[in-house]
Motif scaffolding. Sequence first.
Motif: not given
Length: 441
Positions: A64-89
């Motif tokens: 999730l947070t590896n500085q070079e290759f982590g999921y959250y540190t390298t992309r925008d995962p939110f919304g229809e174009k991402g991987d999941f939808i959160t309540a605020p979206e």
Amino acid sequence: MLRFLSSSSPSLGHIFKNNNIYNNKIVGIRKVSKLKHTKLSEYLYTSLKARGPITVASYMRECLTNQEFGYYTTRDPFGEKGDFITAPETTQMFGELIGLWTYQIWKKLKQPKKLRLIECGPGRGTLSFDLLRISKDLPKEFQDSLSLHLLEVSPTLRKIQAETLQCDSNEAQLYFSDIYSPNNQVNDSIRGFNNTPIAWHLDIKEVPGDEPVVLIAQELFDALPIHIIQHEEKNNKWSEVLVDIDDDPNSEYNFKFVLSPGPTIASTTAINNPEVYQKRKLIEPNERVEISLDSISLVTRFGALITKRRGAALIIDYGENHPLSDSLRAIKDHKFENVFKSPGEADLSANVDFSVLSRTITNSFDGLHVGGPVFQSTFLREMGIDTRLVKLLANTKTEQDVKNCIHSFERLMNDNQMGKPYKVLSICNDDIKPIYGVDDC
């Protein structure tokens, strides 16, 4: 963070059962080809080859947070174009109602001239934006009291948050030049929507001043690393589930779960700490329990900050009010997948054990009150989501807008979607309880 998936998605239990995720059995006799390494899995494979198995918590943290290759540190995962939808979206109503909740806390704190609003894991900044937008309809004294503090480790998401919150991109860039050495002071020249001062931090201890605080953690705790401990019936001891490389040519994945040969620091700490694990007289054979020591550490810091500065915290996440055993999952492209399929390219999360969070605050602090957990649908209804929906529908211009509003409302409130799986927990000073939306619901 789930992590809203379609109703046709298979259940978690079905996924774990069919993937044989813990016992590493190969289903059938078909010989399969190894998956190609992702950038992170190549790094992990080399590391594990040299030093041996790592904890599930370490695996999650790297993914999730590896500085070079982590999921959250390298992309925008939110919304229809991402991987999941959160309540605020899903709809602006969610963030607006959190704004009304914050306003109620401000009033209970006797309307301080300054209130530090801290969102932990703010995603794209949507919740904070909707909160600030609804504040324009509230007393000016409340608007003027707010400064916004965003706890975010991802350089990618920090930039998106600055855009969402309408910050001057050149001024906000000061915070992104060195993500791991951020400026921890509020620079009044960095203003966002409604002229609100905004700052980014890596830890709540960096939030300056001694003014009261409101902490918001919406779908944060589910992404914190977990340890998985397992009771060994044959020797009546607790071991830990670890992650190791998988060189079996008949296995599709490059990693597998293995069991430690004996107790580990995490398993010993968990079992001997009543705040972490409540011992039972009867233990199921090979019982497995998920333990998030990171969650205990974070909620303890929430409690310490509220005790020192006064205020409240609101934790919204999916989970249960009891320990869990097999909730770890990976999500990519709005679908569940094996946790070893796409390291660094899929979201990893686990259900939150709200009982541990409540117990930690109750046993560690005098003068703090814990409210809930209650269902998200209960909280939102108490906060007035039905009335808010009627107002939004009155201002819609097209039939499609009406359908979208109703669909978003149902997504938040339906028992089989976000309404019951998501829970809401609050923490506050004893003298400002009860907390609207979570107490006496």
